[in-house]
Design a protein around this motif. Structure first.
Motif, PDB file in Angstrom:
ATOM      1  N   LEU A  66      22.176  44.462  26.660  1.00 41.83           N
ATOM      2  CA  LEU A  66      22.462  45.895  26.634  1.00 41.83           C
ATOM      3  C   LEU A  66      23.148  46.192  25.311  1.00 41.83           C
ATOM      4  O   LEU A  66      24.134  45.534  24.956  1.00 41.83           O
ATOM      5  CB  LEU A  66      23.377  46.300  27.793  1.00 41.83           C
ATOM      6  N   VAL A  67      22.637  47.172  24.576  1.00 46.86           N
ATOM      7  CA  VAL A  67      23.138  47.475  23.232  1.00 46.86           C
ATOM      8  C   VAL A  67      23.629  48.913  23.191  1.00 46.86           C
ATOM      9  O   VAL A  67      22.939  49.826  23.656  1.00 46.86           O
ATOM     10  CB  VAL A  67      22.041  47.274  22.168  1.00 46.86           C
ATOM     11  N   SER A  68      24.813  49.113  22.611  1.00 50.90           N
ATOM     12  CA  SER A  68      25.363  50.460  22.460  1.00 50.90           C
ATOM     13  C   SER A  68      25.667  50.721  21.002  1.00 50.90           C
ATOM     14  O   SER A  68      26.117  49.833  20.276  1.00 50.90           O
ATOM     15  CB  SER A  68      26.652  50.613  23.286  1.00 50.90           C
ATOM     16  N   GLY A  69      25.425  51.958  20.570  1.00 49.25           N
ATOM     17  CA  GLY A  69      25.720  52.333  19.197  1.00 49.25           C
ATOM     18  C   GLY A  69      25.793  53.826  19.033  1.00 49.25           C
ATOM     19  O   GLY A  69      25.710  54.582  20.001  1.00 49.25           O
ATOM     20  N   SER A  70      25.955  54.259  17.776  1.00 52.86           N
ATOM     21  CA  SER A  70      26.030  55.655  17.346  1.00 52.86           C
ATOM     22  C   SER A  70      27.405  56.265  17.567  1.00 52.86           C
ATOM     23  O   SER A  70      27.708  57.305  16.987  1.00 52.86           O
ATOM     24  CB  SER A  70      24.968  56.531  18.023  1.00 52.86           C
ATOM     25  N   ALA A  71      28.238  55.677  18.393  1.00 50.80           N
ATOM     26  CA  ALA A  71      29.616  56.097  18.597  1.00 50.80           C
ATOM     27  C   ALA A  71      30.323  54.944  19.309  1.00 50.80           C
ATOM     28  O   ALA A  71      29.687  54.021  19.807  1.00 50.80           O
ATOM     29  CB  ALA A  71      29.686  57.380  19.419  1.00 50.80           C
ATOM     30  N   ALA A  72      31.655  55.025  19.358  1.00 50.97           N
ATOM     31  CA  ALA A  72      32.426  53.961  19.996  1.00 50.97           C
ATOM     32  C   ALA A  72      32.244  54.003  21.512  1.00 50.97           C
ATOM     33  O   ALA A  72      32.293  55.067  22.122  1.00 50.97           O
ATOM     34  CB  ALA A  72      33.899  54.110  19.639  1.00 50.97           C
ATOM     35  N   SER A 109      14.018  44.063  29.254  1.00 52.50           N
ATOM     36  CA  SER A 109      14.881  42.922  28.923  1.00 52.50           C
ATOM     37  C   SER A 109      15.975  43.329  27.941  1.00 52.50           C
ATOM     38  O   SER A 109      17.049  42.724  27.911  1.00 52.50           O
ATOM     39  CB  SER A 109      14.058  41.772  28.340  1.00 52.50           C
ATOM     40  N   VAL A 110      15.716  44.359  27.128  1.00 51.71           N
ATOM     41  CA  VAL A 110      16.695  44.882  26.176  1.00 51.71           C
ATOM     42  C   VAL A 110      16.771  46.390  26.374  1.00 51.71           C
ATOM     43  O   VAL A 110      15.734  47.063  26.467  1.00 51.71           O
ATOM     44  CB  VAL A 110      16.304  44.561  24.719  1.00 51.71           C
ATOM     45  N   TYR A 111      17.989  46.924  26.441  1.00 47.53           N
ATOM     46  CA  TYR A 111      18.195  48.358  26.616  1.00 47.53           C
ATOM     47  C   TYR A 111      19.063  48.891  25.487  1.00 47.53           C
ATOM     48  O   TYR A 111      20.079  48.285  25.152  1.00 47.53           O
ATOM     49  CB  TYR A 111      18.890  48.656  27.946  1.00 47.53           C
ATOM     50  N   PHE A 112      18.657  50.028  24.909  1.00 46.66           N
ATOM     51  CA  PHE A 112      19.468  50.728  23.919  1.00 46.66           C
ATOM     52  C   PHE A 112      20.044  51.980  24.566  1.00 46.66           C
ATOM     53  O   PHE A 112      19.348  52.682  25.322  1.00 46.66           O
ATOM     54  CB  PHE A 112      18.630  51.182  22.719  1.00 46.66           C
ATOM     55  N   GLY A 113      21.288  52.300  24.229  1.00 44.90           N
ATOM     56  CA  GLY A 113      21.889  53.543  24.693  1.00 44.90           C
ATOM     57  C   GLY A 113      23.058  53.934  23.825  1.00 44.90           C
ATOM     58  O   GLY A 113      23.625  53.107  23.100  1.00 44.90           O
ATOM     59  N   VAL A 114      23.426  55.210  23.891  1.00 44.15           N
ATOM     60  CA  VAL A 114      24.649  55.702  23.266  1.00 44.15           C
ATOM     61  C   VAL A 114      25.723  55.743  24.352  1.00 44.15           C
ATOM     62  O   VAL A 114      25.421  55.645  25.545  1.00 44.15           O
ATOM     63  CB  VAL A 114      24.441  57.085  22.628  1.00 44.15           C
ATOM     64  N   PRO A 115      27.002  55.864  23.985  1.00 39.42           N
ATOM     65  CA  PRO A 115      28.053  55.829  25.003  1.00 39.42           C
ATOM     66  C   PRO A 115      27.874  56.823  26.144  1.00 39.42           C
ATOM     67  O   PRO A 115      28.196  56.512  27.295  1.00 39.42           O
ATOM     68  CB  PRO A 115      29.319  56.115  24.188  1.00 39.42           C
ATOM     69  N   THR A 116      27.346  58.014  25.861  1.00 39.45           N
ATOM     70  CA  THR A 116      27.132  58.981  26.927  1.00 39.45           C
ATOM     71  C   THR A 116      26.162  58.431  27.962  1.00 39.45           C
ATOM     72  O   THR A 116      26.362  58.593  29.178  1.00 39.45           O
ATOM     73  CB  THR A 116      26.593  60.301  26.349  1.00 39.45           C
ATOM     74  N   VAL A 117      25.090  57.797  27.510  1.00 37.84           N
ATOM     75  CA  VAL A 117      24.120  57.199  28.430  1.00 37.84           C
ATOM     76  C   VAL A 117      24.780  56.100  29.250  1.00 37.84           C
ATOM     77  O   VAL A 117      24.634  56.030  30.482  1.00 37.84           O
ATOM     78  CB  VAL A 117      22.914  56.645  27.651  1.00 37.84           C
ATOM     79  N   TRP A 118      25.539  55.223  28.575  1.00 44.41           N
ATOM     80  CA  TRP A 118      26.142  54.096  29.286  1.00 44.41           C
ATOM     81  C   TRP A 118      27.213  54.557  30.263  1.00 44.41           C
ATOM     82  O   TRP A 118      27.376  53.964  31.346  1.00 44.41           O
ATOM     83  CB  TRP A 118      26.711  53.087  28.292  1.00 44.41           C
ATOM     84  N   SER A 119      27.958  55.615  29.936  1.00 38.86           N
ATOM     85  CA  SER A 119      28.970  56.092  30.878  1.00 38.86           C
ATOM     86  C   SER A 119      28.317  56.673  32.119  1.00 38.86           C
ATOM     87  O   SER A 119      28.840  56.510  33.239  1.00 38.86           O
ATOM     88  CB  SER A 119      29.875  57.130  30.207  1.00 38.86           C
TER      89      SER A 119
END
Length: 469
Positions: free
Chosen positions: A246-252, A218-228
């Motif tokens: 969906l949550v992104s962090g650690s970089a823009a 239900s909730v996903y964490f990722g960094v931009p590399t994962v999301w791209s």
């Protein structure tokens, strides 16, 4: 105040509450296994943990916290010099290593203690002082050896409770991610968060798109590399449509990736901001808007301000760029054995200097421009945010990646220079492309093409490596 409140109080014996790769346990069984580790650590002040992405690492970390010991995560891919520095500087009395995982070479460091993740105990350990240290996380600074950020149990709890409020994070959630377990993102949010707030956890091991798609979270964490990578796999992205957040962090997160995910998943990604020393301080909310390129508003109990180079407050007009400073209950207690570094990062009135450049809109929304040292470029009397130029470059169809830095220039002070991973495009075309989108003074004066941008484990571009030559 119990740090891992849900874990400490749950009587749920259903399997699968916490799953890491192919290992899984119930809440009760995780508590029993952690208690067995805590039994062995009575009276120990600090312990290092070989932070592999395994269930054994979770048991070791929770066991040490149960015993009241400060946890020092050691990246499993740390080189010999970094590893030796972390173990020596932290003063860890032992190095906990999950049984069955890679075993470190015995050396001059603390004794290696294998952790058997199947052994249980029913000992009830008293809850340590909230002011006590929970974690010593080593930061990878741009100069010198990494510094140990001392983070209290109370700061971790305040951060997680603030995120629970912002993200409506509850025991009904299943959190899915594949992040390293030696950073704030993967360890504090991604492991201690579920153990405090009650959501189930599925760590998928390597964060591949197919593994995210199959996890049904239900909730996903990722960094931009994962999301791209997920955005580039439409089938995997569409599988995330039933999720809540969906949550992104650690970089823009690049604006193009934000847009692609919105189209494929139906979700506008929540972006948030934090750093090792502050934990998470600013975030978009589950019940509010999400704006690409922005990181939201301060969490409960956190205050922020933006100041100029003289320390004077700048207006929240969405245009004035200055250093972001933070104050609140999520802040760390200081750098281990480094009073000089502490003094350099604190203002006389008690605020923490993040070293990040930001703007704040009139409605309180924050936009992170980048690091003051590398992302605020002063060229020809103008202050230029590298991130704005990078976004403009990434809008060109021939650009896959872009990083913008200021290079010393005898006339301009600094020259806007772009490092680009591209195909079928040349430098003059990109310079003109940016000049048509932004003010002319923000265009790159030079474009340097590279095969790849250097990144760290969380996907952040290491700009100092670009300019090292």
């Amino acid at each position: 105040m119990t740090l891992l409140r849900w874990l400490a109080e749950s009587d749920d014996e259903r399997p699968g509450a916490v799953r890491v790769d192919d290992g899984a346990v119930s809440w009760v069984e995780l508590r029993r296994r952690a208690s067995a580790v805590a039994d062995e650590l009575r009276g120990v002040d600090r312990v290092a943990v070989e932070a592999t992405a395994t269930l054994g690492t979770v048991v070791a970390v929770v066991g040490a916290l149960t015993a009241g010991a400060a946890v020092v995560p050691v990246p499993p891919d740390a080189g010999p010099m970094e590893r030796e520095h972390i173990l020596r500087d932290s003063g860890a009395a032992a190095l906990l290593v999950p049984a069955g995982g890679p075993q470190p070479v015995e050396g001059a460091g603390p004794p290696v203690v294998p952790v058997d993740p199947t052994r249980g105990s029913d000992t009830v350990h008293p809850e340590p002082d909230p002011a006590g240290t929970a974690l010593i996380l080593y930061t990878s600074g741009t100069t010198g050896a990494p510094k140990g950020a001392v983070i209290s149990r109370g700061a971790v709890a305040a951060c997680l409770d603030g995120l629970a409020d912002a993200w409506s994070w509850t025991p009904d959630d299943l959190l899915v991610h594949g992040l390293p377990l030696f950073h704030v993102h993967g360890l504090v949010l991604g492991v201690l968060g579920p153990l405090r707030l009650g959501s189930r956890l599925h760590h998928v091991g390597r964060p591949r798109p197919d593994r995210y798609a199959a996890a049904a979270g239900s909730v996903y964490f990722g960094v931009p590399t994962v999301w791209s990578r997920i955005a580039a796999d439409p089938d995997a992205a569409r599988a995330l449509r039933p999720a809540r957040l969906l949550v992104s962090g650690s970089a823009a997160l690049p604006a193009a990736v934000f847009a692609d995910l919105a189209t494929l998943t139906g979700h506008r990604v929540v972006e948030r901001y934090g750093m090792t020393e502050t934990l998470i301080t600013v975030s978009a909310r589950a019940d509010g808007p999400r704006r690409p390129g922005t990181v939201g508003v301060p969490l409960p109990g956190v205050r922020t301000r933006v100041v100029d180079e003289h320390g004077a407050a700048l207006p929240a007009d969405g245009a004035a760029m200055g250093e972001l400073q933070v104050c609140g209950s999520t802040l760390f207690d200081g750098y281990l054995n480094r009073p000089d570094a502490d003094a350099a990062t604190r203002t006389p009135d008690g605020w923490f200097r993040t070293g990040d450049v930001a703007t704040v809109d009139p409605d309180g929304w924050h936009r992170i421009v980048g690091r003051a040292a590398t992302d605020l470029i002063k060229s020809g009397g103008y202050r230029i945010g590298a991130g704005e130029v990078e976004d403009a470059l990434l809008a060109h169809p021939g650009v896959q990646e872009a990083a913008v830095v200021g290079i010393p220039h005898p006339d301009l002070g600094q020259q806007v220079t772009a490092y680009v991973v591209g195909d079928g495009v040349d430098g003059p075309e990109l310079i003109d492309f940016v000049a048509r989108q932004l003010s002319a003074h923000k265009r790159p004066r030079e474009v340097r093409f590279v095969d790849a941008l250097p990144r760290n484990a969380l996907g952040k571009v290491q700009k100092t490596r670009l300019t090292a030559d």
